[in-house]
Design a protein around this motif. Structure first.
Motif, PDB file in Angstrom:
ATOM      1  N   GLY A  84       0.787  -1.238   0.000  1.00 37.07           N
ATOM      2  CA  GLY A  84       0.000   0.000   0.000  1.00 37.07           C
ATOM      3  C   GLY A  84       0.814   1.280   0.000  1.00 37.07           C
ATOM      4  O   GLY A  84       0.260   2.371  -0.100  1.00 37.07           O
ATOM      5  N   THR A  97      -1.164   1.232  -4.437  1.00 36.81           N
ATOM      6  CA  THR A  97      -1.767  -0.077  -4.691  1.00 36.81           C
ATOM      7  C   THR A  97      -1.055  -1.071  -3.764  1.00 36.81           C
ATOM      8  O   THR A  97      -0.034  -0.720  -3.172  1.00 36.81           O
ATOM      9  CB  THR A  97      -1.557  -0.502  -6.167  1.00 36.81           C
ATOM     10  N   LEU A  98      -1.592  -2.297  -3.680  1.00 35.30           N
ATOM     11  CA  LEU A  98      -0.936  -3.249  -2.761  1.00 35.30           C
ATOM     12  C   LEU A  98       0.543  -3.370  -3.141  1.00 35.30           C
ATOM     13  O   LEU A  98       1.421  -3.227  -2.293  1.00 35.30           O
ATOM     14  CB  LEU A  98      -1.638  -4.617  -2.818  1.00 35.30           C
ATOM     15  N   PHE A 129      -7.225  -3.359   3.733  1.00 35.65           N
ATOM     16  CA  PHE A 129      -8.383  -3.552   2.859  1.00 35.65           C
ATOM     17  C   PHE A 129      -9.684  -3.191   3.571  1.00 35.65           C
ATOM     18  O   PHE A 129     -10.532  -2.494   3.023  1.00 35.65           O
ATOM     19  CB  PHE A 129      -8.435  -4.995   2.332  1.00 35.65           C
ATOM     20  N   TYR A 182      -8.077   1.575   2.812  1.00 36.09           N
ATOM     21  CA  TYR A 182      -6.864   2.179   2.228  1.00 36.09           C
ATOM     22  C   TYR A 182      -6.465   1.465   0.939  1.00 36.09           C
ATOM     23  O   TYR A 182      -5.762   2.019   0.102  1.00 36.09           O
ATOM     24  CB  TYR A 182      -5.708   2.173   3.231  1.00 36.09           C
ATOM     25  N   LEU A 183      -6.895   0.233   0.798  1.00 34.22           N
ATOM     26  CA  LEU A 183      -6.720  -0.518  -0.442  1.00 34.22           C
ATOM     27  C   LEU A 183      -8.098  -1.047  -0.822  1.00 34.22           C
ATOM     28  O   LEU A 183      -8.929  -1.223   0.044  1.00 34.22           O
ATOM     29  CB  LEU A 183      -5.730  -1.677  -0.233  1.00 34.22           C
ATOM     30  N   PRO A 184      -8.420  -1.298  -2.109  1.00 35.53           N
ATOM     31  CA  PRO A 184      -7.470  -1.172  -3.209  1.00 35.53           C
ATOM     32  C   PRO A 184      -7.011   0.246  -3.551  1.00 35.53           C
ATOM     33  O   PRO A 184      -5.952   0.389  -4.143  1.00 35.53           O
ATOM     34  CB  PRO A 184      -8.210  -1.787  -4.391  1.00 35.53           C
ATOM     35  N   GLU A 185      -7.794   1.329  -3.178  1.00 37.41           N
ATOM     36  CA  GLU A 185      -7.260   2.620  -3.619  1.00 37.41           C
ATOM     37  C   GLU A 185      -7.380   3.794  -2.647  1.00 37.41           C
ATOM     38  O   GLU A 185      -6.852   4.868  -2.910  1.00 37.41           O
ATOM     39  CB  GLU A 185      -7.915   3.032  -4.956  1.00 37.41           C
TER      40      GLU A 185
END
Ligand code: PLP
Length: 412
Positions: free
Chosen positions: A238, A242-243, A308, A312-315
């Motif tokens: 992150g 992205t991861l 996730f 904060y992820l995916p974006e």
């Protein structure tokens, strides 16, 4: 925020601890006279109770800040249940973490170790075993890169100063220019079996790869049956939005290396690859006593789940990074003679100065803000992705005072 009860200020000061430390520790690192006792979110607290805004995050570890509650609780629970088994058996946290990584990436298989440099060594070994069938062994690193401090990883590293004074180094390594596909092609020989690249060079001064360079590198390596290894030890989990950074460059490597933020503060590294390539590390070919141990993997799983599930992820993390970049751009307008360029990706940021970066870092320290100087011209910022707007404002105010106090870049 003050230190909580139970972690009240020490009667021994930072300076006194530092004297004691200097007496008994090997001086292989130049340390600040600062002794930390506690961390929460973006903040660290020294033994005297002073708060510091941490924009270095243990050098790209704390992507969710210090002691994120999910990570702390996962570690506590795991510590009560099971600490270590060896890799002669399975344990749940390792399988769960590998499943998570496989689900979210190109990879089918994961090998766990304890650090970045160890997964670089694992990739070197995998690549050499892959090349052994056809008599190939050559490994190419890129100039300016950093891959670690063990013998293979430091030989691969494209910085002379890291390799000096410890020869003879292992043979079969060479270095090619970064972001220059023709330069890479010139350095490739019939023996070359793998090329290692950082999507954003971290220790080398926060220098992003050109997307076109990575695409060309992928095309070229595929044509020649050369393995493309992405060292995402600093760019992953992150950090760059992205991861892993390869997703945003739209270039899929054969092997990906992760560490640093992956363990949420515990020592953990991972090599990710395809099932076809994983065959080159058959039983007995490689190993690690501690690698992927239950405690580190439980922490790693908590980091990924939090990234996730907290959005904060995916974006989502990119939005906070965008705000910080906007604020930094405004700051640059005030100090164009100091901030020559802002480069990097997401929460991996380099402020390019005309020089005197160590002095700038020292002035940030007086502001009780932690940053680092990667060489004389770059200040590196590695804040967490869950930075608040208030913390961004605090950082910018401090940076404003720092650059205002620096005077003319030509002076001293
Ligand atoms: C890109 C990269 N590779 C490898 C390493 C080495 O990792 P470790 O210090 O965990 O061995 C680092 C550490 O800074 C790094 O930034």
């Amino acid at each position: 925020m003050r230190l909580e009860e139970g972690s009240h200020p020490s009667t021994v000061s930072n300076a006194e601890w530092a004297v004691r430390g200097n007496r008994v520790l090997v001086g292989n690192v130049r340390r600040e006279d600062l002794v930390f006792r506690k961390g929460r979110g973006s903040w660290l607290y020294d033994v005297e109770g002073n708060p510091y805004l941490d924009f270095l995050g243990g050098v790209a570890i704390h992507v969710l800040g210090h002691c994120h509650p999910r990570v702390t609780v996962a570690v506590q629970k795991q510590a009560q249940r099971l600490l270590h088994t060896s890799n002669l058996y399975y344990h749940e946290p390792q399988i769960l973490l590998a499943e998570f990584l496989v689900r979210e990436t190109f990879a089918d298989r994961v090998f766990f170790a304890n650090s970045g440099t160890e997964v670089v060594e694992a990739a070197i070994k995998l690549a050499r075993r892959y090349g052994d069938r056809t008599g190939r062994y050559g490994l190419l690193g890129l100039e300016g890169s950093f891959h670690g401090r063990t013998l293979g990883a430091l030989t691969l590293t494209g910085q002379k100063k890291i390799r000096e004074g410890i020869g003879p180094l292992p043979g079969g390594f060479d270095w090619a220019p970064f972001n220059d596909i023709e330069g890479v092609v010139r350095k490739v020989t019939p023996e070359t079996v793998a090329i290692f690249v950082e999507p954003v060079q971290g220790e080398g001064g926060v220098v992003p790869a050109d997307p076109g360079f990575l695409r060309e590198l992928r095309r070229f390596t595929r044509e020649r049956d050369i393995l493309l290894v992405f060292d995402e030890i600093q760019t992953g989990i992150g950090r760059t939005g992205t991861l892993f950074a390869y997703e945003s460059f739209d270039v899929v490597p054969d092997i990906l290396l992760s560490a640093k933020a992956l363990g949420g503060g515990l020592p953990l590294g991972a090599l990710l690859t395809t099932s076809q390539l994983a065959e080159y590390l058959p039983p007995g070919s490689h190993g690690s006593t501690f690698g992927g141990n239950p405690l580190a993997c439980a922490a790693g799983l908590a980091v990924l789940e939090a990234l996730f599930e907290e959005g904060y992820l995916p974006e989502g993390g990119q939005r906070i990074a965008d705000t910080l970049w906007e604020e930094l751009s405004s700051l640059r307008e005030l100090y164009p003679e100091w901030i020559r360029e802002i480069r990097g990706k997401g929460m991996m940021i380099g402020l390019v100065l005309p020089g005197r970066a160590v002095e700038v870092k020292d002035r940030f320290l007086r502001e009780k803000v932690l940053v680092n100087a990667t060489g004389p011209e770059v200040i590196r910022l590695l804040p967490p992705v869950n930075l608040s707007l208030e913390e961004i404002a605090t950082f910018i105010k401090s940076a404003d005072r720092v650059f205002a106090s620096m005077g003319n870049p030509g002076g001293s």
